[in-house]
Design an enzyme around this catalytic site. Sequence first.
Site, PDB file in Angstrom:
ATOM      1  N   GLU A  19      -7.933 -23.767 -13.702  1.00 54.73           N
ATOM      2  CA  GLU A  19      -8.570 -24.987 -13.189  1.00 54.73           C
ATOM      3  C   GLU A  19      -9.672 -25.466 -14.124  1.00 54.73           C
ATOM      4  O   GLU A  19     -10.546 -24.702 -14.519  1.00 54.73           O
ATOM      5  CB  GLU A  19      -9.137 -24.688 -11.799  1.00 54.73           C
ATOM      6  CG  GLU A  19      -9.855 -25.839 -11.146  1.00 54.73           C
ATOM      7  CD  GLU A  19     -10.325 -25.488  -9.747  1.00 54.73           C
ATOM      8  OE1 GLU A  19     -11.258 -26.153  -9.254  1.00 54.73           O
ATOM      9  OE2 GLU A  19      -9.772 -24.542  -9.143  1.00 54.73           O
ATOM     10  N   ASP A  52      -9.981 -33.922  -3.640  1.00 54.84           N
ATOM     11  CA  ASP A  52     -10.806 -33.502  -2.510  1.00 54.84           C
ATOM     12  C   ASP A  52     -10.827 -34.634  -1.496  1.00 54.84           C
ATOM     13  O   ASP A  52     -11.251 -35.751  -1.812  1.00 54.84           O
ATOM     14  CB  ASP A  52     -12.225 -33.168  -2.977  1.00 54.84           C
ATOM     15  CG  ASP A  52     -13.031 -32.453  -1.905  1.00 54.84           C
ATOM     16  OD1 ASP A  52     -13.167 -33.013  -0.802  1.00 54.84           O
ATOM     17  OD2 ASP A  52     -13.516 -31.340  -2.164  1.00 54.84           O
ATOM     18  N   HIS A  60      -8.715 -29.653  -2.962  1.00 56.13           N
ATOM     19  CA  HIS A  60      -9.989 -28.975  -3.216  1.00 56.13           C
ATOM     20  C   HIS A  60     -10.814 -29.014  -1.937  1.00 56.13           C
ATOM     21  O   HIS A  60     -10.915 -30.047  -1.287  1.00 56.13           O
ATOM     22  CB  HIS A  60     -10.715 -29.715  -4.351  1.00 56.13           C
ATOM     23  CG  HIS A  60     -12.023 -29.132  -4.729  1.00 56.13           C
ATOM     24  ND1 HIS A  60     -13.224 -29.722  -4.387  1.00 56.13           N
ATOM     25  CD2 HIS A  60     -12.332 -28.024  -5.435  1.00 56.13           C
ATOM     26  CE1 HIS A  60     -14.214 -28.992  -4.881  1.00 56.13           C
ATOM     27  NE2 HIS A  60     -13.703 -27.964  -5.514  1.00 56.13           N
ATOM     28  N   GLU A 104     -10.942 -32.140  -8.806  1.00 57.87           N
ATOM     29  CA  GLU A 104     -12.040 -32.164  -7.826  1.00 57.87           C
ATOM     30  C   GLU A 104     -13.085 -33.219  -8.157  1.00 57.87           C
ATOM     31  O   GLU A 104     -13.819 -33.661  -7.274  1.00 57.87           O
ATOM     32  CB  GLU A 104     -12.692 -30.789  -7.723  1.00 57.87           C
ATOM     33  CG  GLU A 104     -13.481 -30.363  -8.951  1.00 57.87           C
ATOM     34  CD  GLU A 104     -14.134 -29.006  -8.770  1.00 57.87           C
ATOM     35  OE1 GLU A 104     -15.315 -28.979  -8.389  1.00 57.87           O
ATOM     36  OE2 GLU A 104     -13.461 -27.990  -9.002  1.00 57.87           O
ATOM     37  N   HIS A 160     -14.757 -23.578 -14.340  1.00 60.78           N
ATOM     38  CA  HIS A 160     -15.761 -24.532 -13.840  1.00 60.78           C
ATOM     39  C   HIS A 160     -16.170 -25.563 -14.886  1.00 60.78           C
ATOM     40  O   HIS A 160     -17.354 -25.913 -14.995  1.00 60.78           O
ATOM     41  CB  HIS A 160     -16.997 -23.788 -13.313  1.00 60.78           C
ATOM     42  CG  HIS A 160     -16.714 -22.948 -12.109  1.00 60.78           C
ATOM     43  ND1 HIS A 160     -16.412 -23.479 -10.875  1.00 60.78           N
ATOM     44  CD2 HIS A 160     -16.652 -21.594 -11.963  1.00 60.78           C
ATOM     45  CE1 HIS A 160     -16.194 -22.500 -10.009  1.00 60.78           C
ATOM     46  NE2 HIS A 160     -16.320 -21.348 -10.645  1.00 60.78           N
TER      47      HIS A 160
END
Length: 302
Positions: A215, A264, A291, A241, A190
């Site tokens: 990621e 996304d 995403h 993303e 994240h």
Amino acid sequence: MKISAVETILVDAGGRNHCFVQVHTDAGLTGLGEAYSVGPDRATAEVIDYLAQWLVGLDPLDIEGLWQRLYIGSRFPGGVVINAAISGIDIALWDLKGKALDVPVYQLLGGKCRERIRVYEAAHGPDTNSLVEFAERQVKRCGFTAVKANPLPDDVDQLGWTEVLRQVDRRMALLRHRLGDQAEIALDPHAKLLEPSKAVELCQVLEPYHPLFVEEPLRPENMDALAQVRAKVRVPIATGEMLFTKWEFGNLLRQRAVDVVQPDVCLCGGLTELKKIAALAEGEYVTVAPHNPLGPVSTAAS
């Protein structure tokens, strides 16, 4: 057929809003889209209402021209709110065009490439044991062939880096042992790390467990730094993303900073732009994994 109105509907989904977009026409047809939930969701709705003034009275089937009108008409390169707004409108326009021509949108985009799409389940838990149990249940009971988890402990900010790496190794060893070699494990820190050296060390600890991808091992602003990390590690790197448009993804691909791009559809510029991003990625032999943490419209568009 002309666009008569553009409407936004904010739906509380428990902790975040889903920002749905409806494009209405004088022929009675309506298209449904979804804009990304960027945090200040009312700002996104306000921007959509503002952009609606540029669209009323125009032909909704001219999707490429309308996209250019919205993007270039904004003059300054759009940030997250403007691109989320354009994305939601664009998805709604494609939905409307499919209805007008009485064909599925995927046919308008070129037709199917496959009959089934593989998905993964996000594994959560307050601690390693809970997270592993959740992942095992999803694989062995629910039939998922892949899960995604955060390799970092929840209290990463309160721990020394050596202890963080030790806990990461324990979590990964337990995950791989319980899930076996048939299940894929994707990992998402994240974007918590800011130091390339730490990102490299983290990926080195993860390497023996053969992750599907790692990621956002770094925040996405500095693509040079991410490229340096990718050059030093032997795990697939994913990001995307927080990025939008063919221009940002083009820079990412030119710098060879990534193995998997994750645009996304509700943020990158809609279906119009995601198809172009996918073409750029295909030319570089880079995988596309859209995403998609949002609602049902986002899932259908993805």
